[in-house]
Design a protein around this motif. Sequence first.
Motif, mmCIF file in Angstrom:
data_model
loop_
_atom_site.group_PDB
_atom_site.id
_atom_site.type_symbol
_atom_site.label_atom_id
_atom_site.label_comp_id
_atom_site.label_asym_id
_atom_site.label_seq_id
_atom_site.Cartn_x
_atom_site.Cartn_y
_atom_site.Cartn_z
ATOM 1 N N MET A 1 0.825 -1.198 0.000
ATOM 2 C CA MET A 1 0.000 0.000 0.000
ATOM 3 C C MET A 1 0.862 1.251 0.000
ATOM 4 N N ALA A 2 1.839 1.174 0.829
ATOM 5 C CA ALA A 2 2.714 2.337 0.963
ATOM 6 C C ALA A 2 3.336 2.694 -0.378
ATOM 7 N N THR A 3 3.691 1.686 -1.146
ATOM 8 C CA THR A 3 4.341 1.971 -2.419
ATOM 9 C C THR A 3 3.356 2.640 -3.377
ATOM 10 N N LEU A 4 2.098 2.181 -3.327
ATOM 11 C CA LEU A 4 1.108 2.798 -4.210
ATOM 12 C C LEU A 4 0.925 4.268 -3.880
ATOM 13 N N GLU A 5 0.777 4.528 -2.586
ATOM 14 C CA GLU A 5 0.593 5.919 -2.179
ATOM 15 C C GLU A 5 1.812 6.744 -2.555
ATOM 16 N N GLY A 6 2.975 6.135 -2.349
ATOM 17 C CA GLY A 6 4.203 6.848 -2.689
ATOM 18 C C GLY A 6 4.208 7.225 -4.162
ATOM 19 N N ARG A 22 -6.164 3.681 -7.543
ATOM 20 C CA ARG A 22 -6.955 2.533 -7.991
ATOM 21 C C ARG A 22 -6.863 1.400 -6.986
ATOM 22 N N ARG A 23 -7.823 0.478 -7.104
ATOM 23 C CA ARG A 23 -7.748 -0.739 -6.331
ATOM 24 C C ARG A 23 -6.490 -1.480 -6.786
ATOM 25 N N PRO A 24 -5.710 -2.019 -5.835
ATOM 26 C CA PRO A 24 -4.490 -2.694 -6.255
ATOM 27 C C PRO A 24 -4.797 -3.919 -7.114
ATOM 28 N N ALA A 28 -1.139 -8.057 -6.392
ATOM 29 C CA ALA A 28 -0.764 -7.321 -5.190
ATOM 30 C C ALA A 28 -1.651 -7.699 -4.026
ATOM 31 N N ARG A 29 -2.956 -7.949 -4.350
ATOM 32 C CA ARG A 29 -3.861 -8.345 -3.274
ATOM 33 C C ARG A 29 -3.453 -9.693 -2.694
ATOM 34 N N MET A 30 -3.041 -10.607 -3.580
ATOM 35 C CA MET A 30 -2.595 -11.926 -3.093
ATOM 36 C C MET A 30 -1.343 -11.772 -2.242
ATOM 37 N N ALA A 31 -0.472 -10.886 -2.683
ATOM 38 C CA ALA A 31 0.747 -10.645 -1.915
ATOM 39 C C ALA A 31 0.391 -10.121 -0.534
ATOM 40 N N GLY A 32 -0.704 -9.305 -0.508
ATOM 41 C CA GLY A 32 -1.149 -8.767 0.769
ATOM 42 C C GLY A 32 -1.568 -9.860 1.729
#
Lengths: 364, 298
Positions: A1-6, A22-24, A28-32
């Motif tokens: 998440m942090a990377t997306l915001e960054g 956007r929704r990841p 990325a969701r699986m990685a989450g």
Amino acid sequence: MATLEGAADQQSAAPGRHVELRRPPRLARMAGVLRAGETGAWKWGARVAVLLPFAALAFVVAVLAVKAYSAVEVNGTGFFTGAAWKIGSTYAATTRTDGVAHPVGSSYGAWPLIAGTLQTSAIAVIIALPISIGCAFALTERLPRWVSRPLGFAIELLAGVPSVVLGLWGVLTFGPALSKTLYPFIADHLPNVPVLSFFKGTVGHGEGLLTGSLVLTLMIVPIITATTADLFRQVPSLSKEGGEALGMTDFEVANRITLRWVRSGIIGATVLGLGRALGETMALVLTVGAIFQLAPNVYSPMSTIAAAIATQLDSSLTDGTGFAVASIAELALVLAVISVFVNLVARWIVHHTSRLGGPVGRGT
Amino acid sequence: MPADVPGSRSERTEGAARPGGVASAPEGGPSQAVDSVLDALDPDRDRPANVIETHGLGLSFGSKPVLSSIDMQFGRGTITALIGPTGSGKSTFLRSLNRMNDKVVGFRHEGDATLDGRSIWDPGTDLLDLRRRVGMLFQRPNPFPMSIRDNVVAGVRAHRIAKGKQLDVVAEQRLRKVGLWDAVKDRLHDTPFRLSGGQQQLLCLARALAVGPDVLLLDEPTSSLDPISTEYIEAMLAELVPALTLIVVTHNLGQARRVSHRTMFFYDGQLVEQGPTEDLFERPTNLQTERYVMGRFG
């Protein structure tokens, strides 16, 4: 998440562009989900990892104990006091003691080996310790960098020389040379008092207790030096400066301040070296003469537990009753116990000397 | 412990100006006689009024000059503050006075520094005794890894000033002097590392005082301490004069104003200005000094 915001931050910083979050994507969701499991995996991974050494130690000791059981039962305390190591006649009929089969005339007394192990290790450590402290001190405090770096590297290389190479050199070159030069000198000039009288008498041809111990010394000096040098580098320079500013000599600063900072750490380093010395096999097989006897003087051929295990296993396998191998296992068990005991004693000493020390070298 | 350092400043200045500390004797015949007797008793009367002097002292590391031609006199029994921005050379100057820089690779000096009229670099000067007479306190407490009591007497032992039971007496005396005795008397044989930072610094002060120095060099002695410990140590310094001469490097301008009689302002390896502390802070003659003491740069 942090990377997306960054990433969004960076883009929105560009003038005139607006980017919606956007929704990841699915990956990325699986990685989450995996990330959520990381903590547990990490925790359990660490628990398993920390248990492995214990499990390995327990397993080794257990196997040794099972293998050695019959020998322990039959040899009894004679194993620790006796001096004869005889497989007995493998051609005659076997006999039984306490229900354990073994060849006629077999006798297992390991006292010379146990004593030999302690002798070689003790001599090696006693010689290596001052040399190592001196080396470490010179490397970290006295020599200019352009000397100390290659020298330190050379000392570390010495640690990497295979023990069989050192052993071969010891028996072919080092030992014979010493038996013609240093040994007669020591034997002639030391006073005939207890302990030192052990260094008098015939010097032999360079295969024996002292040659083996000196080769061991060469092997453990790099170990103790490297650890001690690391400790010296951690000593706070402000503490040493404090001593200088008080008008202490360099020696007083080294002796009363630097060494005190690392005292418990040096004990730890010594135990590392001692552990190596107790278990060292090949260099000693080659240099101590491999005769099962209590050395009458320091130049005499003798043997150690580790060397005996290596040299005796082959012939022990010819004992059809398996009793010789059981006795070898008992030897190994004794060596393991000695090593563990030495470690425990060292830890106890470290614990009781670090009371006044600072954080340096603690818990080694 | 007195915390009224600012108020008592002028009084101490006077006392320090006359070594021996007989500050305010009333006028008249008998008191003059008393004065002359006291003067005769003054252990410092045969010694130069300036305990340390530097004459054109310049210092460099390798080819890099750090200080150039510093001329300065440190009056006996006074407190001098060395101020200036980081890298101005004030710490280097301080550490030269007990020759702590000598072993730094490439260190060279020109000019001279004298202790009681004798060059500190004179071949006949005993470095170890120089350091006994010119003690030092560092920017962070640096106790030795030995018991509290052994810390105090470490220097005494090294210089063989006392031995055996005397060491206990020395330890107690010095710990009392710095006001640490009550706090540590029940744990003299414990590690010093469990003391607070301020207590550790006081221990180091006791250790430095134990060898009977004439001069104490203090290299930002309170920079790692909390305000209360700082205040305590400042008060302690005020009590050490006029028996000792103190030279204090500090980044804390307020501290320099509170504790010192004279102040030296260093900038870029030069001694820009020096004078009585009040003058230097209130009426600086140099623009750089003014900018610095006003807090415009630092």
